[in-house]
Design an enzyme around this catalytic site. Structure first.
Site, short mmCIF file in Angstrom:
data_model
loop_
_atom_site.label_atom_id
_atom_site.label_comp_id
_atom_site.label_asym_id
_atom_site.label_seq_id
_atom_site.Cartn_x
_atom_site.Cartn_y
_atom_site.Cartn_z
N ARG A 1 -6.13 30.22 73.24
CA ARG A 1 -7.25 30.72 73.64
C ARG A 1 -7.69 29.88 74.09
O ARG A 1 -8.80 30.09 74.66
CB ARG A 1 -8.08 31.22 72.06
CG ARG A 1 -7.30 32.39 71.45
CD ARG A 1 -7.21 33.11 70.41
NE ARG A 1 -8.71 32.83 70.50
CZ ARG A 1 -10.05 33.88 70.37
NH1 ARG A 1 -9.45 35.18 71.24
NH2 ARG A 1 -10.78 33.67 70.68
N ASN B 1 -12.89 35.47 76.76
CA ASN B 1 -12.52 34.33 77.25
C ASN B 1 -10.70 33.98 76.30
O ASN B 1 -9.90 33.39 76.58
CB ASN B 1 -12.48 32.51 77.03
CG ASN B 1 -13.57 32.50 77.30
OD1 ASN B 1 -14.20 32.87 77.93
ND2 ASN B 1 -14.34 31.76 77.10
N GLY B 2 -11.23 34.83 75.37
CA GLY B 2 -9.69 34.38 74.28
C GLY B 2 -8.91 35.51 75.39
O GLY B 2 -7.27 35.14 75.37
N LEU C 1 -34.61 26.44 86.84
CA LEU C 1 -34.43 27.21 85.44
C LEU C 1 -33.96 26.56 84.60
O LEU C 1 -33.25 25.27 84.44
CB LEU C 1 -32.65 27.67 86.05
CG LEU C 1 -32.38 28.55 85.25
CD1 LEU C 1 -32.48 29.57 85.16
CD2 LEU C 1 -30.87 28.42 86.26
N ASP D 1 -18.22 36.95 76.95
CA ASP D 1 -17.03 37.54 76.38
C ASP D 1 -15.55 37.57 76.94
O ASP D 1 -15.79 37.38 77.56
CB ASP D 1 -17.48 38.64 75.28
CG ASP D 1 -16.55 38.57 74.13
OD1 ASP D 1 -15.56 37.68 73.95
OD2 ASP D 1 -16.70 39.71 73.25
N HIS E 1 -11.59 29.73 77.04
CA HIS E 1 -11.99 28.64 77.33
C HIS E 1 -12.23 27.91 77.93
O HIS E 1 -14.13 27.81 78.94
CB HIS E 1 -12.73 28.20 75.65
CG HIS E 1 -12.71 28.98 74.26
ND1 HIS E 1 -13.21 30.31 74.49
CD2 HIS E 1 -12.20 29.02 73.49
CE1 HIS E 1 -12.99 30.63 73.16
NE2 HIS E 1 -12.08 29.96 72.53
N ARG F 1 -21.19 45.72 72.02
CA ARG F 1 -21.90 45.64 70.93
C ARG F 1 -22.85 44.15 71.55
O ARG F 1 -22.76 43.53 72.20
CB ARG F 1 -21.01 45.48 69.81
CG ARG F 1 -20.04 44.52 70.26
CD ARG F 1 -19.40 43.76 68.95
NE ARG F 1 -18.08 43.62 68.54
CZ ARG F 1 -17.00 43.60 69.19
NH1 ARG F 1 -16.81 45.23 69.10
NH2 ARG F 1 -15.84 43.02 69.34
N THR G 1 -23.31 31.53 64.83
CA THR G 1 -22.42 31.58 63.37
C THR G 1 -21.60 32.37 63.08
O THR G 1 -20.48 31.63 62.35
CB THR G 1 -24.22 31.51 62.74
OG1 THR G 1 -25.03 32.01 63.01
CG2 THR G 1 -24.39 31.28 61.51
C1 IPE Z 1 -20.17 37.10 70.49
O1 IPE Z 1 -18.90 37.36 70.60
C2 IPE Z 1 -20.66 35.41 70.73
C3 IPE Z 1 -20.20 35.07 72.07
C4 IPE Z 1 -19.59 34.95 72.94
C5 IPE Z 1 -20.75 33.91 71.41
P1 IPE Z 1 -17.27 37.02 70.10
O2 IPE Z 1 -16.05 37.64 70.10
O3 IPE Z 1 -17.76 36.28 68.54
O4 IPE Z 1 -18.24 38.61 69.15
P2 IPE Z 1 -17.33 39.80 68.32
O5 IPE Z 1 -16.83 39.12 67.87
O6 IPE Z 1 -15.96 40.11 69.24
O7 IPE Z 1 -18.46 40.63 67.87
C1 IPE Z 2 -16.18 34.64 73.81
O1 IPE Z 2 -14.42 34.35 74.21
C2 IPE Z 2 -16.13 32.87 73.52
C3 IPE Z 2 -16.84 32.45 72.60
C4 IPE Z 2 -17.30 33.60 71.61
C5 IPE Z 2 -17.16 30.88 72.02
P1 IPE Z 2 -13.89 35.29 73.13
O2 IPE Z 2 -13.37 33.59 72.31
O3 IPE Z 2 -14.92 36.10 71.92
O4 IPE Z 2 -12.49 36.03 74.09
P2 IPE Z 2 -11.74 37.35 73.74
O5 IPE Z 2 -13.48 38.09 72.93
O6 IPE Z 2 -10.67 36.58 71.94
O7 IPE Z 2 -11.40 37.29 74.35
MG MG Z 3 -14.90 37.38 72.07
#
Ligand code: IPE
Ligand code: IPE
Ligand code: MG
Length: 253
Positions: A34, A23-24, A132, A21, A38, A195, A67
């Site tokens: 964003r 990346n954005g 692995l 989590d 990724h 979470r 999902t």
């Molecule tokens: C969880 O991240 C899913 C992945 C890392 C693929 P999200 O960024 O989607 O989760 P929430 O919405 O903040 O809980």
């Molecule tokens: C995790 O990074 C990658 C995916 C859920 C696909 P996010 O895209 O959720 O990045 P944030 O949480 O918005 O920083």
């Molecule tokens: Mg996220």
């Protein structure tokens, strides 16, 4: 001593699961969009897969797309799909050389046709490797998985293949997408969120949870070693008392 040297190689988790989590936010912090985050997240995947393989970890589950992520803006979803497929395709040769076996869990039918076809090809190439096991959770959510498992159990009961009194924890495990893998001992989530976000709800029952504020694109082998070191300091009691465990250790050592 380096972090890697501090690891107790006799007590490594056999299965590590990671919610990749942040990346954005990582991208936004640098004034980029964003997808740039990724894109850089892929480098972390490469580095962590390599790190896990070097340590001799047997299973690495990576939450790549949930999902719920289908509800993101269409440009992000399309960009992410292209990036996922492109990266897996580009990495196939290296993964194969390193004897890495790829698995995918999730609702693959939701993926666009081109993505499904590319993925199938990579799975075919990497399917017989014995090193692995990298398990990509793609279009995955735990509630989706549990609903499916229950539907299939109900269908098998109805068809007379299974008696309700026979259903136990092993039966349920057999109906989950993770049936071939042991439960993760360690679950890591990056980016400072505390979470589970619909990830492996059944399988994480006794996992040690590790949260770090490091954003996924900055996560590297040393961060993985830190998480494992933290895991190795913990006492896994599985409902027992600390005293019981210490006594057990005395008699087995
Ligand atoms: C969880 O991240 C899913 C992945 C890392 C693929 P999200 O960024 O989607 O989760 P929430 O919405 O903040 O809980
Ligand atoms: C995790 O990074 C990658 C995916 C859920 C696909 P996010 O895209 O959720 O990045 P944030 O949480 O918005 O920083
Ligand atoms: Mg996220």
């Amino acid at each position: 001593m380096s972090l890697r040297e501090q690891l107790d190689m006799s007590r490594l988790p056999s299965h590590i699961a990671i919610i990749m989590d942040g990346n954005g936010r990582w991208a936004k912090e640098q004034g980029q969009d964003r997808l740039f985050g990724h894109f850089h997240g892929v480098e972390s995947v490469r580095n962590i897969v390599e790190g896990a393989a070097e340590l001799g970890i047997q299973y690495l589950t990576l939450y790549a797309f949930s999902t719920e992520n289908w509800d993101r803006p269409v440009e992000e979803v399309t960009g992410l799909m292209e990036l996922l497929v492109d990266s897996i395709k580009k990495e196939t040769e290296t993964l194969n050389k390193n004897n890495i076996r790829l698995h995918v869990i999730g609702d693959i039918n939701m993926l666009p046709d081109y993505a499904k076809a590319e993925l199938d090809e990579c799975l075919r190439v990497l399917g017989k490797n014995t090193g692995l096991n990298v398990i990509m959770a793609l279009s995955y959510s735990s509630r989706w998985e549990i609903v499916n498992a229950i539907k299939n159990i109900a269908a098998d009961v109805k068809a007379g293949h299974l008696e309700p009194y026979e259903i136990d924890q092993d039966t349920i495990k057999d109906y989950l997408t993770t049936r071939e893998f042991p439960d993760p001992e360690l679950m890591i989530r990056t980016s400072g969120e505390y979470r589970i976000s619909n990830f492996l709800l059944y399988q994480l029952a006794y996992a040690e949870l590790y949260f770090t504020s490091v954003r996924w694109p900055d996560f590297r082998k040393d961060n993985l070693y830190e998480a494992i070191l933290d895991y190795q300091k913990r006492e896994r009691r599985f409902g027992k008392t600390g005293e019981q465990l210490h006594k057990q250790n005395e008699t087995t050592s």
